[in-house]
Design a protein around this motif. Structure first.
Motif, PDB file in Angstrom:
ATOM      1  N   LEU A 268       0.819  -1.207   0.000  1.00 36.75           N
ATOM      2  CA  LEU A 268       0.000   0.000   0.000  1.00 36.75           C
ATOM      3  C   LEU A 268       0.858   1.264   0.000  1.00 36.75           C
ATOM      4  N   ALA A 269       2.055   1.143   0.564  1.00 39.66           N
ATOM      5  CA  ALA A 269       2.980   2.281   0.599  1.00 39.66           C
ATOM      6  C   ALA A 269       3.888   2.325  -0.618  1.00 39.66           C
ATOM      7  N   GLY A 270       3.775   1.303  -1.501  1.00 32.64           N
ATOM      8  CA  GLY A 270       4.589   1.273  -2.704  1.00 32.64           C
ATOM      9  C   GLY A 270       6.005   0.797  -2.475  1.00 32.64           C
ATOM     10  N   PHE A 280      21.001   0.291  -0.826  1.00 30.46           N
ATOM     11  CA  PHE A 280      20.234   1.537  -0.862  1.00 30.46           C
ATOM     12  C   PHE A 280      19.954   1.956  -2.305  1.00 30.46           C
ATOM     13  N   ILE A 281      20.842   1.588  -3.240  1.00 31.87           N
ATOM     14  CA  ILE A 281      20.617   1.941  -4.653  1.00 31.87           C
ATOM     15  C   ILE A 281      19.425   1.165  -5.205  1.00 31.87           C
ATOM     16  N   PHE A 282      19.385  -0.140  -4.919  1.00 38.34           N
ATOM     17  CA  PHE A 282      18.283  -0.971  -5.404  1.00 38.34           C
ATOM     18  C   PHE A 282      16.961  -0.507  -4.802  1.00 38.34           C
ATOM     19  N   THR A 283      16.990  -0.208  -3.506  1.00 32.83           N
ATOM     20  CA  THR A 283      15.781   0.261  -2.838  1.00 32.83           C
ATOM     21  C   THR A 283      15.321   1.592  -3.418  1.00 32.83           C
ATOM     22  N   ALA A 284      16.278   2.481  -3.687  1.00 37.73           N
ATOM     23  CA  ALA A 284      15.942   3.785  -4.272  1.00 37.73           C
ATOM     24  C   ALA A 284      15.301   3.615  -5.644  1.00 37.73           C
ATOM     25  N   ALA A 288      11.642   4.716  -6.638  1.00 41.36           N
ATOM     26  CA  ALA A 288      11.590   5.750  -7.671  1.00 41.36           C
ATOM     27  C   ALA A 288      10.517   5.441  -8.709  1.00 41.36           C
ATOM     28  N   MET A 289      10.291   4.166  -8.989  1.00 35.57           N
ATOM     29  CA  MET A 289       9.275   3.791  -9.971  1.00 35.57           C
ATOM     30  C   MET A 289       7.898   4.288  -9.527  1.00 35.57           C
ATOM     31  N   TRP A 290       7.581   4.064  -8.233  1.00 38.27           N
ATOM     32  CA  TRP A 290       6.290   4.504  -7.729  1.00 38.27           C
ATOM     33  C   TRP A 290       6.235   6.020  -7.604  1.00 38.27           C
ATOM     34  N   LEU A 291       7.350   6.622  -7.250  1.00 33.91           N
ATOM     35  CA  LEU A 291       7.378   8.078  -7.182  1.00 33.91           C
ATOM     36  C   LEU A 291       7.187   8.692  -8.572  1.00 33.91           C
ATOM     37  N   PHE A 292       7.713   8.027  -9.597  1.00 29.80           N
ATOM     38  CA  PHE A 292       7.547   8.502 -10.971  1.00 29.80           C
ATOM     39  C   PHE A 292       6.076   8.451 -11.378  1.00 29.80           C
ATOM     40  N   ILE A 293       5.405   7.350 -11.016  1.00 30.80           N
ATOM     41  CA  ILE A 293       3.975   7.235 -11.309  1.00 30.80           C
ATOM     42  C   ILE A 293       3.198   8.317 -10.565  1.00 30.80           C
ATOM     43  N   ASN A 294       3.570   8.536  -9.313  1.00 28.58           N
ATOM     44  CA  ASN A 294       2.901   9.585  -8.535  1.00 28.58           C
ATOM     45  C   ASN A 294       3.131  10.968  -9.134  1.00 28.58           C
TER      46      ASN A 294
END
Length: 451
Positions: A268-270, A280-284, A288-294
């Motif tokens: 639910l939090a993406g 941290f790079i993989f997590t970012a 980032a994919m969900w932030l891009f959609i947002n």
């Protein structure tokens, strides 16, 4: 399990002295505190833990610390620890070690008794989501033609030799090991010990001793629903032609339910539930994919605002009030969404039988819309001394909360119908809808009423 703060011991020597008074969960929790100060002390405690509790303690540790333990402990120490565990836990540990070091896992496996090896190989056949992967083969069973006294003597011996744990009932099988009945031990002690189980069942009726059972290839999430629905502590697992092959206990089901709830929360939090173990790079990148959609949905909402730039210039107060409408709609939609996703996960509703649930959520949102429309309308009137502006935001509040309830209830159902995980995609879509509907209704009403 809730940790008693008094049971936490950060001194490794003192911890080893108190082992008899502590549960494996308490020991594992203390170890998590100890390793933060000194990894050597962590290993010191692990290497000095008795074999009969070492395996249970390792299983209570977080994944990273389990991997550290597997790497640092000797093959002999791990073999002794695995040997003390029940079959399902033995399989879990060996599979985890195998992912890290195949040779080490093989040596540990080779050091186990033949019976243990056969049970582990049997359990490894199952897929991760199947009931068979969560069962343990250790259980208390008796033949139909066996007397109660004889079976209880067998149980006594098994308990003395520590071959069985957490026994609550006897599973009755026929000569072909087909599961016939399940009798609680608390009921068993009141019957005539001289009678056979067949005589007992004939006397009281098979219905009284009807066993709860699941198939070994059944999905574990469906098994978890049965545990919740019928308040079970254990369930029998049957295989081909209803043959009894194992049991699943409530402690494993609690883990399944917790993992499922955690996964839904992260989705639910993406984010995903392995973020603690990723770089941290993989997590970012994943986030980032969900932030891009947002970002895309935010641009859509901004475009709606752009269509009414002249209206906003004419009434600057609109810019001050817009976030209120969008925020209230977003929060109302999130409440509805959380309820619907949870009920879908529990199997209470689906696309076909969701009408009542949708109507309820719409009515709740509409009622709250009217309530907060009055509140915000009055506040706006006194704030800006403009009655029509209060009317505009009140009407917009009703429209947006209605849409939040409707789309919050229907979006996850439609996603599920088309085999899209509702916990993953619902939030982004709902936020887009409530923002666009909120801004459009508010600004369009303002244009029609105020200009």
């Amino acid at each position: 399990m809730e940790i008693n703060e008094k049971s936490i011991e950060k001194n490794p020597t003192e911890l080893l002295k108190k082992l008899d008074k502590l549960h494996p969960s308490d020991i594992a929790y203390s170890l998590k505190k100890i390793i933060k100060k000194n990894p050597d002390d962590f290993l010191f405690v692990l290497k000095n833990l008795p074999e009969d509790i070492l395996g249970d303690v390792i299983l209570e540790l977080p994944e990273k610390l389990r991997e550290y333990a597997y790497h640092e402990l000797t093959i002999e120490k791990l073999t002794d620890a695995v040997d003390e565990l029940e079959s399902d836990d033995q399989t879990d540990i060996l599979q985890e070690i195998e992912e890290l070091n195949v040779d080490k896992a093989k040596e540990i496996f080779d050091g186990l008794e033949v019976d243990d090896q056969e049970e582990i190989n049997w359990l490894k056949r199952y897929e991760a989501g199947e009931a068979g992967a969560y069962m343990q083969t250790e259980l208390f069973s008796a033949n139909l033609n066996e007397t109660i006294s004889n079976s209880i003597e067998k149980l006594r011996i098994a308990k003395e030799e520590k071959e069985l744990e957490n026994i609550h009932q006897v599973y009755v099988v026929d000569d072909n090991k087909i599961l016939v009945a399940s009798i609680l031990l608390e009921d068993l002690i009141i019957f005539d010990y001289k009678k056979t189980y067949k005589e007992l069942i004939e006397e009281y009726g098979a219905k009284r001793f009807k066993p709860y059972k699941v198939n070994d290839d059944e999905l574990i999430k469906d098994v978890a629903k049965q545990f919740e629905k019928y308040d079970l502590s254990v369930v029998a697992v049957v295989g081909y032609q209803n043959m009894l092959i194992g049991r699943i206990t409530s402690d494993d089901i609690l883990d399944v339910i917790e993992d499922s709830a955690t996964e839904q929360m992260y989705q639910l939090a993406g984010v995903h539930d392995d973020f603690e173990h990723d770089s941290f790079i993989f997590t970012a990148k994943k986030r980032a994919m969900w932030l891009f959609i947002n970002l895309g949905t935010a641009i859509l909402a901004s475009m709606v605002i752009g269509f009414f730039d002249q209206t906003i210039q004419a009434f600057v107060a609109l810019a001050v009030l817009m976030p209120i409408v969008a925020s209230m709609g977003g929060n109302a939609g999130t409440q509805t969404l959380a309820v619907m996703v949870r009920r879908m996960a529990l199997g209470e509703i689906d696309f076909e039988n969701s009408k009542d649930a949708i109507m309820k959520e719409i009515l709740v949102s509409l009622l709250n819309g009217v309530l907060f429309a009055l509140v915000v309308g009055v506040i706006t009137y006194f704030w800006f001394n403009t009655a029509l502006l209060g009317l505009v935001i009140a009407l917009s509040m009703i429209i947006n909360l209605f849409s939040a309830g409707f789309f919050g209830a229907t979006i996850p159902l439609f996603l599920k119908k088309y085999n899209i995980d509702p916990a993953v995609g619902s939030t982004v879509l709902l936020t887009t809808v409530t923002d666009i509907v909120g801004f459009f209704s508010f600004l369009m009403l303002a244009k029609l009423i105020l200009l």
